[in-house]
Design an enzyme around this catalytic site. Structure first.
Site, PDB file in Angstrom:
ATOM      1  N   ASP A  32     -13.081  80.557  38.668  1.00 23.15           N
ATOM      2  CA  ASP A  32     -14.391  80.612  38.844  1.00 23.15           C
ATOM      3  C   ASP A  32     -15.282  79.083  38.544  1.00 23.15           C
ATOM      4  O   ASP A  32     -14.212  77.952  38.067  1.00 23.15           O
ATOM      5  CB  ASP A  32     -14.349  82.012  38.046  1.00 23.15           C
ATOM      6  CG  ASP A  32     -16.359  81.681  37.802  1.00 23.15           C
ATOM      7  OD1 ASP A  32     -16.932  81.708  38.192  1.00 23.15           O
ATOM      8  OD2 ASP A  32     -16.659  82.289  36.467  1.00 23.15           O
ATOM      9  N   ASP A  51     -26.859  84.033  40.105  1.00 21.74           N
ATOM     10  CA  ASP A  51     -28.408  84.057  39.459  1.00 21.74           C
ATOM     11  C   ASP A  51     -28.447  82.748  38.760  1.00 21.74           C
ATOM     12  O   ASP A  51     -27.160  81.279  39.242  1.00 21.74           O
ATOM     13  CB  ASP A  51     -28.516  84.618  38.043  1.00 21.74           C
ATOM     14  CG  ASP A  51     -27.147  84.655  37.274  1.00 21.74           C
ATOM     15  OD1 ASP A  51     -26.322  84.649  37.744  1.00 21.74           O
ATOM     16  OD2 ASP A  51     -27.747  83.706  36.419  1.00 21.74           O
ATOM     17  N   GLU A  82     -24.970  85.317  34.897  1.00 22.99           N
ATOM     18  CA  GLU A  82     -23.868  84.389  34.198  1.00 22.99           C
ATOM     19  C   GLU A  82     -24.955  84.174  32.875  1.00 22.99           C
ATOM     20  O   GLU A  82     -24.979  83.517  31.881  1.00 22.99           O
ATOM     21  CB  GLU A  82     -23.556  83.544  34.928  1.00 22.99           C
ATOM     22  CG  GLU A  82     -22.171  83.164  34.922  1.00 22.99           C
ATOM     23  CD  GLU A  82     -22.386  81.930  33.406  1.00 22.99           C
ATOM     24  OE1 GLU A  82     -22.060  81.759  33.151  1.00 22.99           O
ATOM     25  OE2 GLU A  82     -23.448  81.144  34.403  1.00 22.99           O
ATOM     26  N   GLU A  83     -26.243  83.425  33.583  1.00 22.60           N
ATOM     27  CA  GLU A  83     -27.065  82.019  32.972  1.00 22.60           C
ATOM     28  C   GLU A  83     -27.444  83.423  31.674  1.00 22.60           C
ATOM     29  O   GLU A  83     -28.015  81.821  31.249  1.00 22.60           O
ATOM     30  CB  GLU A  83     -27.917  81.699  33.650  1.00 22.60           C
ATOM     31  CG  GLU A  83     -27.508  81.265  34.411  1.00 22.60           C
ATOM     32  CD  GLU A  83     -26.885  79.700  33.863  1.00 22.60           C
ATOM     33  OE1 GLU A  83     -26.639  79.445  33.291  1.00 22.60           O
ATOM     34  OE2 GLU A  83     -25.743  79.074  34.940  1.00 22.60           O
ATOM     35  N   HIS A 107     -29.439  72.608  34.507  1.00 27.10           N
ATOM     36  CA  HIS A 107     -30.356  73.402  33.396  1.00 27.10           C
ATOM     37  C   HIS A 107     -31.602  72.547  33.111  1.00 27.10           C
ATOM     38  O   HIS A 107     -32.082  72.655  32.592  1.00 27.10           O
ATOM     39  CB  HIS A 107     -29.069  73.769  32.710  1.00 27.10           C
ATOM     40  CG  HIS A 107     -27.895  74.871  33.133  1.00 27.10           C
ATOM     41  ND1 HIS A 107     -28.010  75.446  31.188  1.00 27.10           N
ATOM     42  CD2 HIS A 107     -27.932  75.207  33.569  1.00 27.10           C
ATOM     43  CE1 HIS A 107     -26.391  76.286  31.410  1.00 27.10           C
ATOM     44  NE2 HIS A 107     -26.342  76.247  33.593  1.00 27.10           N
ATOM     45  N   ASP A 135     -24.668  74.443  40.200  1.00 27.80           N
ATOM     46  CA  ASP A 135     -24.569  75.105  39.170  1.00 27.80           C
ATOM     47  C   ASP A 135     -25.287  76.440  39.960  1.00 27.80           C
ATOM     48  O   ASP A 135     -26.972  76.783  39.535  1.00 27.80           O
ATOM     49  CB  ASP A 135     -25.343  74.892  38.019  1.00 27.80           C
ATOM     50  CG  ASP A 135     -24.592  76.126  37.084  1.00 27.80           C
ATOM     51  OD1 ASP A 135     -23.582  77.336  37.496  1.00 27.80           O
ATOM     52  OD2 ASP A 135     -25.471  75.866  35.973  1.00 27.80           O
TER      53      ASP A 135
END
Ligand SMILES: *[C@@H]1O[C@H](CO)[C@@H](O)[C@H](O)[C@H]1NC(C)=O
Ligand SMILES: *[C@@H]1O[C@H](CO)[C@@H](O)[C@H](O)[C@H]1NC(C)=O
Length: 591
Positions: A274, A178, A245-246, A560, A211
Site C-alpha cells: 500500500d 480520495d 482513506e483520508e 495535505h 497522495d
C-alpha cells in the site's frame, strides 16, 4: 496519511544535526582502541553480552552487515525479456507523456473526502467518485477488459487479474481514490490551480498528484502496460482501492476488507503493498524505508462532572478547575519513550547507523554497540529522544487536543471535558495506555473526592459524600492497536522479494548493475493507512510505493497542503517499481 517524504528528511537532519560539534573530531587509532577496550569492559558486565557477536559487530567487513541485513538485488529471470522491453519503453519520452496524461487526468477529477461525511447512499458528496470511475474505464481499456471489477459499497474498487496457477497466493496492491480537501481560502497560494493536473515539463501539479493518485494510477498504468505486452500472470493479482482513506476508511477499506475476506479468506495473500514511506538520502546514503509497522491510536476523553449552581456561592473547585489540575498531571507525567531492541524503530536506527555515511562517529558507535550493551542503548536513547521525531517514533505520545466546559459566566459548570490524543508505541497496546491513563489520575480522583470510572470499570467510589464524578472513555470509539509487525528477517521471503525489487528498480533507472546503490531498511509509520483494515488478509503488509522522498522537488511536496506535486520522472519510476514487483512476485515460488 502522515507522510514519509518529510519524514526521511527529518530522520536525516535529526541524526546528523544533533551531534555536539566537539564530538565530531576525527578519531585516532588510539582513541578507537581505547573506545573498543572500554566498550568491551562495559559490555562484558552485562548478562546479554555475547563475545562472538560483539566481535563480528565491531570488526569491519562482513560481520557489520548483520546489523542491517540486505537482500540481493532481484531481477526478473523467466520474465527477463519482457522486463527489459518494458524498461526500454519506460525510458522513452513518449512513455513519460503518457504517464503524465494518465495522472494529470486523474488529478483533474476532484475526489475529496470530508470528516463529516454520512454513509454512501445518504451523503451526495460521494457521487464525486462516479466520474472518477468513468475516467479509469476510459483510460485503462485493456485493464477493464481483462480484469474483473467488483464495486464494494458502491465506490470501493476491487479488481482481480486471475492467474493461471491457483496454488499461488495472490499479490494485493492497494491505493486510495480520495484526496484531502483543498481549503478554499488557500486556492490563491497554489502555483497552479489545485485540480489543474498541470504539467510544467518537470512536475505534475495538483491535489492527489502524490497522495495517492500516483499510487493508484501507477498500479493501473503498470497493469495496462503489461497487458499491452500480452503478459499473462501465473499468480493472481488483486487491486483494492478505497475511497475514504483520508478520513477513516470506514466506508471504503473496511468494506473492501470484508469482501476480500469472504472471497479469498484469512491469510490468503502472499504480500500486500500500500502507499507509505519513500526512499531518499539519509545521512549520505540512499535508503528506502518501507513501513512494516504502524503506531496505535487512542483518544481518551477525561470528563469531570460536579453539581452546578449559582456561582455566587461556589465551592473551592469547579469541574473546570479540577479538569485543569488533571490535565496538568498528564503533561507532568508523559509516558517516557524507551528504545528497545527488537522493535521496528530500533531496526531502522540500526540501518541508518550502518549505512548513513555522514553520521557523527560517536552516534554510529553507539548504534553499533547498543546491540550488546545496555549502557550504549540508554545513551543512544538519550541522544535520540532529544529530537521530537525520534521521540515520537520510539514511544507513546500524548497531546491534549480538545477541551470544553461551562456555558455561562455566572453559572457553575456541571461538566468539563478534554480529549487526549495518544499514538501508541509499536511495542505497547491500547490496554497498557488505558491503564496508564487510569493510574495517573487515581490520587487526584481521591483528593477531589470524585467517584472514578475508567473505560467502563469502577475504579473508586467515595465512602463519604462525593464531590462529583471523573470518567475516562475512548472518546470516539476509534482505539486502534499498533499494527502487527511485518516479518522482515532474512527468512521472510516476501520482505526479501520486496527489498530485491526496490534495488532492481532503482538500478534499472540509473543503468547500474552493482550492489549497494540503495539500502532497504524497515520503517515505522506514525500515521495509519487503509491497511489498518487488512491485518487478517496477510501478515506481510508493506507501506511503500517507491516515491522519491528527497530529490527532485522544487518545493516541499505539498502533501495535505498547498502546491502538492510530483516529478514526472519519479512517477515513471513508481510504474517501473509496480511492474518489477508484479513480475518478481509472478516468478517467485518462495512467497
Ligand atoms: C474531600 O472530602 C474530605 C472529607 O469529607 C474533605 O475533608 C476534603 O476537603 C475534600 N476535598 C476536596 C478537595 O474538596
Ligand atoms: C481480525 O480477525 C479477528 C477475529 O475474527 C477480529 O477480532 C479482528 O477485528 C480482525 N482484525 C481486523 C483488523 O480486521
Amino acid at each position: 496519511m502522515v507522510r514519509s517524504s518529510e519524514k526521511v528528511d527529518i530522520l536525516t537532519t535529526a541524526l546528523v544535526e544533533q551531534a555536539p560539534r566537539s564530538k565530531r573530531s576525527k578519531w585516532t587509532t588510539l582513541k578507537l582502541v581505547t573506545l573498543f577496550a572500554s566498550l568491551f569492559a562495559v559490555a562484558f558486565l552485562h548478562d546479554n553480552f555475547h563475545y562472538g557477536k560483539f566481535l563480528s559487530a565491531v570488526s569491519s567487513g562482513h560481520g557489520v552487515a548483520k546489523l542491517c541485513p540486505q537482500s540481493d538485488t532481484l531481477y526478473p529471470k523467466s520474465h527477463a525479456r519482457l522486463w527489459k522491453s518494458l524498461g526500454r519503453d519506460f525510458d522513452e519520452d513518449a512513455f513519460t507523456t503518457r504517464a503524465v496524461a494518465w495522472l494529470g487526468g486523474a488529478v483533474r477529477i476532484p475526489t475529496e473526502s470530508y470528516d463529516d461525511m454520512g454513509p454512501v447512499g445518504e451523503d451526495e458528496r460521494w457521487e464525486a467518485f462516479e466520474p472518477f470511475h468513468d475516467y479509469l474505464v476510459r483510460s485503462f481499456p485493456l485493464t477493464h477488459k481483462s480484469l474483473t471489477l467488483i464495486k464494494v459499497n458502491t465506490y470501493g474498487l476491487l479488481y482481480e487479474w486471475k492467474g493461471s496457477d491457483n496454488t499461488l497466493k495472490p499479490l494485493l496492491l492497494a491505493a486510495h481514490q480520495d484526496v484531502v480537501p483543498v481549503e478554499p481560502e488557500t486556492v490563491d497560494q497554489w502555483e497552479y490551480p489545485p485540480y489543474s493536473g498541470y504539467y510544467d515539463g518537470k512536475f505534475i501539479w495538483g491535489r492527489g498528484s502524490s497522495d495517492d493518485k500516483s499510487g493508484l494510477i501507477g498500479i493501473l498504468a503498470s497493469i495496462e502496460t503489461l497487458l499491452e505486452k500480452e503478459f499473462k500472470p501465473a499468480r493472481t493479482i488483486v487491486l483494492a482501492f478505497g475511497f475514504d482513506e483520508e478520513t477513516s476508511g470506514l466506508q471504503g477499506a473496511q468494506h473492501l476488507s470484508d469482501a476480500m475476506l469472504q472471497k479469498y479468506g484469512q491469510d490468503s495473500f502472499a504480500l500486500l503493498v500500500d502507499e507509505g514511506s519513500t526512499y531518499g538520502d539519509i545521512g549520505g546514503s540512499i535508503i528506502a524505508i518501507p513501513g512494516i509497522a504502524e503506531k496505535g491510536y487512542l483518544d481518551t476523553r477525561v470528563k469531570v462532572s460536579t453539581s452546578g449552581g449559582h456561582s455566587s456561592v461556589p465551592p473551592a473547585h469547579t469541574s473546570i478547575g479540577i479538569l485543569s489540575r488533571l490535565l496538568v498531571e498528564y503533561e507532568a507525567n508523559p509516558i517516557e519513550p524507551h528504545l528497545e531492541r527488537g522493535t521496528p524503530i530500533y531496526s531502522t536506527i540500526q540501518c541508518v547507523g550502518q549505512y548513513g555515511k555522514n553520521l557523527p562517529a560517536h552516534l554510529r558507535a553507539l548504534v553499533k554497540t547498543s546491540v550488546h550493551s545496555d549502557r550504549a542503548l540508554r545513551k543512544l536513547e538519550a541522544e535520540l529522544i532529544k529530537d521530537l521525531t525520534y521521540s515520537a517514533l520510539i514511544g507513546t505520545t500524548q497531546a491534549i487536543d480538545l477541551v470544553q466546559g461551562g456555558v455561562k459566566a455566572n453559572a457553575l459548570p456541571e461538566e468539563a471535558w478534554a480529549v487526549i490524543n495518544q499514538r501508541i508505541a509499536t511495542q505497547s497496546s491500547v490496554a497498557v495506555v488505558q491503564q496508564r491513563d487510569t493510574d495517573v489520575l487515581k490520587h487526584l480522583a481521591k483528593e477531589f473526592n470524585l467517584t472514578y470510572t475508567a473505560f467502563g470499570l469502577a475504579i473508586s467510589a467515595e465512602d463519604g459524600p462525593t464531590a462529583g464524578t471523573l470518567t475516562l472513555t475512548d472518546a470516539f470509539s476509534t482505539a486502534l492497536e499498533p499494527a502487527p509487525v511485518t516479518p522482515f528477517d532474512e527468512d521472510s521471503a516476501p520482505w526479501q522479494l520486496l527489498s530485491g525489487t526496490i534495488k532492481a528498480t532503482y538500478n534499472a533507472h540509473r543503468g547500474l548493475n552493482s550492489e549497494d546503490n540503495i539500502f532497504v531498511s524497515p520503517g515505522i509509520m506514525t500515521g495509519n493507512t487503509d491497511t489498518r483494515y487488512y491485518w487478517n488478509l496477510t501478515r506481510h503488509i508493506v507501506r511503500y510505493n517507491h516515491q522519491d522522498g528527497g530529490n527532485g522537488h522544487s518545493l516541499p511536496n505539498g502533501i495535505h497542503t498547498v502546491n502538492e506535486h510530483i516529478p514526472a520522472n519519479n512517477f515513471v519510476e513508481m510504474i517501473r517499481f509496480f511492474s518489477t514487483l508484479i513480475l518478481n512476485a509472478d516468478e517467485s515460488r518462495e512467497i
